[in-house]
Motif scaffolding. Structure first.
Motif, PDB file in Angstrom:
ATOM      1  N   ALA A   1     -96.043  10.163  18.585  1.00 32.30           N
ATOM      2  CA  ALA A   1     -97.231  10.311  17.796  1.00 32.30           C
ATOM      3  C   ALA A   1     -97.431   9.620  16.386  1.00 32.30           C
ATOM      4  O   ALA A   1     -98.361   9.663  16.212  1.00 32.30           O
ATOM      5  CB  ALA A   1     -95.611  12.011  17.109  1.00 32.30           C
ATOM      6  N   LYS A   2     -96.291   8.638  16.038  1.00 30.12           N
ATOM      7  CA  LYS A   2     -97.168   7.463  14.702  1.00 30.12           C
ATOM      8  C   LYS A   2     -97.641   8.611  13.376  1.00 30.12           C
ATOM      9  O   LYS A   2     -98.878   8.284  13.324  1.00 30.12           O
ATOM     10  CB  LYS A   2     -97.394   6.429  15.238  1.00 30.12           C
ATOM     11  CG  LYS A   2     -96.588   5.286  16.181  1.00 30.12           C
ATOM     12  CD  LYS A   2     -97.883   4.932  16.080  1.00 30.12           C
ATOM     13  CE  LYS A   2     -96.593   3.893  17.389  1.00 30.12           C
ATOM     14  NZ  LYS A   2     -96.652   2.602  17.864  1.00 30.12           N
ATOM     15  N   TRP A   3     -97.328   9.932  13.429  1.00 31.03           N
ATOM     16  CA  TRP A   3     -98.442  10.093  11.972  1.00 31.03           C
ATOM     17  C   TRP A   3     -97.584   8.812  10.478  1.00 31.03           C
ATOM     18  O   TRP A   3     -96.850   8.507  10.231  1.00 31.03           O
ATOM     19  CB  TRP A   3     -97.470  11.387  11.359  1.00 31.03           C
ATOM     20  CG  TRP A   3     -97.738  12.589  12.573  1.00 31.03           C
ATOM     21  CD1 TRP A   3     -96.479  12.659  13.065  1.00 31.03           C
ATOM     22  CD2 TRP A   3     -98.357  13.478  12.418  1.00 31.03           C
ATOM     23  NE1 TRP A   3     -96.812  14.291  14.290  1.00 31.03           N
ATOM     24  CE2 TRP A   3     -97.823  14.410  13.731  1.00 31.03           C
ATOM     25  CE3 TRP A   3     -99.586  14.010  11.764  1.00 31.03           C
ATOM     26  CZ2 TRP A   3     -98.767  15.552  14.111  1.00 31.03           C
ATOM     27  CZ3 TRP A   3    -100.198  15.056  12.485  1.00 31.03           C
ATOM     28  CH2 TRP A   3    -100.360  15.655  13.322  1.00 31.03           C
ATOM     29  N   PRO A   4     -99.183   8.920   9.471  1.00 29.00           N
ATOM     30  CA  PRO A   4     -98.949   8.478   8.737  1.00 29.00           C
ATOM     31  C   PRO A   4     -98.451   8.792   7.495  1.00 29.00           C
ATOM     32  O   PRO A   4     -98.494   9.217   6.694  1.00 29.00           O
ATOM     33  CB  PRO A   4    -100.997   7.884   8.373  1.00 29.00           C
ATOM     34  CG  PRO A   4    -101.269   9.493   8.972  1.00 29.00           C
ATOM     35  CD  PRO A   4    -100.483  10.268   9.615  1.00 29.00           C
TER      36      PRO A   4
ATOM     37  N   SER B   1    -106.115   6.961  28.555  1.00 27.20           N
ATOM     38  CA  SER B   1    -105.359   6.762  26.802  1.00 27.20           C
ATOM     39  C   SER B   1    -105.153   8.316  26.619  1.00 27.20           C
ATOM     40  O   SER B   1    -106.342   9.011  26.175  1.00 27.20           O
ATOM     41  CB  SER B   1    -105.866   5.948  25.730  1.00 27.20           C
ATOM     42  OG  SER B   1    -106.929   6.004  25.329  1.00 27.20           O
ATOM     43  N   GLN B   2    -104.229   8.694  25.386  1.00 25.34           N
ATOM     44  CA  GLN B   2    -104.358   9.118  24.338  1.00 25.34           C
ATOM     45  C   GLN B   2    -105.794   8.939  23.494  1.00 25.34           C
ATOM     46  O   GLN B   2    -105.574  10.857  22.997  1.00 25.34           O
ATOM     47  CB  GLN B   2    -102.616   9.482  23.714  1.00 25.34           C
ATOM     48  CG  GLN B   2    -101.861  10.036  24.705  1.00 25.34           C
ATOM     49  CD  GLN B   2     -99.753   9.863  23.710  1.00 25.34           C
ATOM     50  OE1 GLN B   2    -100.149   9.832  22.452  1.00 25.34           O
ATOM     51  NE2 GLN B   2     -99.452  10.254  23.881  1.00 25.34           N
ATOM     52  N   GLY B   3    -105.863   8.516  23.387  1.00 25.88           N
ATOM     53  CA  GLY B   3    -107.266   8.661  22.114  1.00 25.88           C
ATOM     54  C   GLY B   3    -107.751   8.663  23.059  1.00 25.88           C
ATOM     55  O   GLY B   3    -108.965   9.522  22.469  1.00 25.88           O
ATOM     56  N   ASP B   4    -108.427   8.313  23.591  1.00 20.59           N
ATOM     57  CA  ASP B   4    -109.345   8.401  24.837  1.00 20.59           C
ATOM     58  C   ASP B   4    -109.955   9.707  24.514  1.00 20.59           C
ATOM     59  O   ASP B   4    -110.820  10.665  24.156  1.00 20.59           O
ATOM     60  CB  ASP B   4    -109.619   8.193  26.023  1.00 20.59           C
ATOM     61  CG  ASP B   4    -109.540   6.811  26.231  1.00 20.59           C
ATOM     62  OD1 ASP B   4    -109.794   5.473  25.034  1.00 20.59           O
ATOM     63  OD2 ASP B   4    -108.617   5.689  26.925  1.00 20.59           O
TER      64      ASP B   4
ATOM     65  N   ARG C   1    -105.432  12.223  17.898  1.00 21.06           N
ATOM     66  CA  ARG C   1    -104.256  11.659  19.588  1.00 21.06           C
ATOM     67  C   ARG C   1    -102.654  11.920  19.232  1.00 21.06           C
ATOM     68  O   ARG C   1    -101.999  12.838  19.955  1.00 21.06           O
ATOM     69  CB  ARG C   1    -103.887   9.657  18.907  1.00 21.06           C
ATOM     70  CG  ARG C   1    -103.190   9.840  20.032  1.00 21.06           C
ATOM     71  CD  ARG C   1    -103.072   8.660  20.249  1.00 21.06           C
ATOM     72  NE  ARG C   1    -102.177   7.687  19.021  1.00 21.06           N
ATOM     73  CZ  ARG C   1    -101.200   7.963  18.701  1.00 21.06           C
ATOM     74  NH1 ARG C   1    -100.413   8.441  19.412  1.00 21.06           N
ATOM     75  NH2 ARG C   1     -99.877   7.867  17.430  1.00 21.06           N
ATOM     76  N   GLN C   2    -102.230  12.289  17.681  1.00 21.19           N
ATOM     77  CA  GLN C   2    -101.465  12.947  17.222  1.00 21.19           C
ATOM     78  C   GLN C   2    -100.812  14.098  18.281  1.00 21.19           C
ATOM     79  O   GLN C   2     -99.718  14.872  18.750  1.00 21.19           O
ATOM     80  CB  GLN C   2    -100.878  13.446  15.728  1.00 21.19           C
ATOM     81  CG  GLN C   2    -100.307  11.929  15.390  1.00 21.19           C
ATOM     82  CD  GLN C   2    -101.459  11.129  15.123  1.00 21.19           C
ATOM     83  OE1 GLN C   2    -102.445  11.556  15.409  1.00 21.19           O
ATOM     84  NE2 GLN C   2    -101.714   9.882  14.101  1.00 21.19           N
TER      85      GLN C   2
ATOM     86  N   SER D   1     -94.039  16.369   9.870  1.00 18.03           N
ATOM     87  CA  SER D   1     -94.382  15.083  10.839  1.00 18.03           C
ATOM     88  C   SER D   1     -93.339  15.127  11.972  1.00 18.03           C
ATOM     89  O   SER D   1     -93.942  14.949  12.795  1.00 18.03           O
ATOM     90  CB  SER D   1     -94.778  14.076  10.460  1.00 18.03           C
ATOM     91  OG  SER D   1     -94.000  13.551   9.805  1.00 18.03           O
ATOM     92  N   ARG D   2     -91.417  15.193  11.552  1.00 15.28           N
ATOM     93  CA  ARG D   2     -90.499  15.002  12.359  1.00 15.28           C
ATOM     94  C   ARG D   2     -91.055  15.894  13.355  1.00 15.28           C
ATOM     95  O   ARG D   2     -90.146  15.538  15.022  1.00 15.28           O
ATOM     96  CB  ARG D   2     -89.918  14.609  11.456  1.00 15.28           C
ATOM     97  CG  ARG D   2     -89.481  14.043  10.512  1.00 15.28           C
ATOM     98  CD  ARG D   2     -89.272  12.529  10.527  1.00 15.28           C
ATOM     99  NE  ARG D   2     -90.961  11.757   9.963  1.00 15.28           N
ATOM    100  CZ  ARG D   2     -91.452  10.971  10.969  1.00 15.28           C
ATOM    101  NH1 ARG D   2     -91.276  10.273  10.800  1.00 15.28           N
ATOM    102  NH2 ARG D   2     -93.003  10.517  10.491  1.00 15.28           N
ATOM    103  N   ARG D   3     -91.329  17.260  13.762  1.00 19.77           N
ATOM    104  CA  ARG D   3     -91.046  18.132  14.369  1.00 19.77           C
ATOM    105  C   ARG D   3     -91.949  17.667  15.571  1.00 19.77           C
ATOM    106  O   ARG D   3     -91.726  18.700  16.592  1.00 19.77           O
ATOM    107  CB  ARG D   3     -90.988  19.163  13.753  1.00 19.77           C
ATOM    108  CG  ARG D   3     -90.236  20.481  14.390  1.00 19.77           C
ATOM    109  CD  ARG D   3     -91.101  22.008  13.827  1.00 19.77           C
ATOM    110  NE  ARG D   3     -90.299  22.303  12.547  1.00 19.77           N
ATOM    111  CZ  ARG D   3     -90.537  23.253  12.062  1.00 19.77           C
ATOM    112  NH1 ARG D   3     -91.283  23.753  12.337  1.00 19.77           N
ATOM    113  NH2 ARG D   3     -89.945  23.457  11.112  1.00 19.77           N
ATOM    114  N   TYR D   4     -92.914  17.376  15.118  1.00 20.50           N
ATOM    115  CA  TYR D   4     -94.301  16.939  15.746  1.00 20.50           C
ATOM    116  C   TYR D   4     -94.392  15.928  16.616  1.00 20.50           C
ATOM    117  O   TYR D   4     -95.133  15.017  16.396  1.00 20.50           O
ATOM    118  CB  TYR D   4     -95.424  17.348  15.560  1.00 20.50           C
ATOM    119  CG  TYR D   4     -95.316  19.090  15.390  1.00 20.50           C
ATOM    120  CD1 TYR D   4     -95.138  20.639  15.759  1.00 20.50           C
ATOM    121  CD2 TYR D   4     -95.618  19.543  13.661  1.00 20.50           C
ATOM    122  CE1 TYR D   4     -95.560  21.474  15.752  1.00 20.50           C
ATOM    123  CE2 TYR D   4     -94.955  21.271  13.421  1.00 20.50           C
ATOM    124  CZ  TYR D   4     -95.227  22.082  14.694  1.00 20.50           C
ATOM    125  OH  TYR D   4     -95.049  23.593  14.545  1.00 20.50           O
TER     126      TYR D   4
END
Lengths: 66, 163
Positions: free
Chosen positions: B14-17, A15-18, A27-28, B160-163
């Motif tokens: 991506a889901k940045w916080p 996974s991306q997290g792994d 992960r981002q 964060s919208r860009r990455y």
């Protein structure tokens, strides 16, 4: 820069997290590299290539080159 | 392990916080480094506020001493917070650090533009309004930090919208 990180990751069923854990990044960051929105630094690119037993050229391709 | 939220999803977005970025200007509180930065900054700000309230309770008297104490406390608190932020930056991974650096750059430019416009508008304000609190402006300058932090958080969210 294009890359085949998603394919390599899928081949190893990661996974991306792994993968993020193995590379010591978020992960981002893995997501941003996979989607081509972020080009990693040279040390991180080497780390990714080494993790998959490939060269950097195998994993990353400059835009416009097949 | 890296600070930013992890997900078990194989091909997640991506889901940045967002909440954490807008509230604290960080990428979450799940890592030790980010918790430490936020907790220590809050403690420092709380200590500064306590000193201010104490001075207010004393009616800022004796005035010369209280003013010096307040200036010293404000400078110390903001220096400490900046130092903690620097430590926090070095704990981030390369993309998160890049985003923070870009946000800081844009914040600086935003502040520069605002200052430039205030500089332009200031002479006109003399003719338009009578403002009796001009000397207080110099005292308020350190508190621009608290004005700029939400701007940095806003830029961080935008990036964060860009990455």
């Amino acid at each position: 820069m294009k890359n085949c990180l998603r394919v390599l990751r899928a081949e190893r069923n990661l996974s991306q997290g792994d993968l993020a854990d193995k590379l010591d990044v978020s992960r981002q960051t893995v997501n941003a590299i996979e989607t081509g929105r972020y080009d990693p630094s040279l040390p991180l690119a080497f780390k990714i290539a080494a993790l998959f037993d490939r060269t950097i050229e195998d994993v990353f391709t400059p835009n416009g080159r097949k | 392990m890296n600070p930013i939220h992890q997900s078990s999803s194989a091909n997640a977005e991506a889901k940045w916080p967002t909440r954490s970025m807008l509230l604290w200007g960080t990428f979450g509180t799940k890592s030790h480094a980010e918790r430490r930065y936020i907790v220590r900054s809050c403690i420092a700000a709380g200590a500064g506020l306590a000193i201010l309230l104490f001075a207010a309770a004393m009616h800022f008297r004796p005035r010369p001493i209280m003013v010096r104490i307040l200036m010293l406390a404000t400078g110390s608190v903001l220096t400490y917070m900046a130092w903690e932020f620097r430590r926090y930056l070095y704990q981030l991974d390369e993309l998160a650090r890049r985003m923070q650096m870009e946000a800081i750059t844009y914040t600086y430019l935003t502040g520069f533009v605002i200052a430039a416009w205030l500089g332009v508008l200031w002479p006109f304000s003399h003719f338009l309004v009578h403002w009796p609190y001009k000397p207080m402006v110099l005292f308020m300058i350190p508190f621009l930090y608290f004005v700029l932090e939400p701007i940095r958080a806003g830029w961080l969210y935008y990036l964060s919208r860009r990455y």
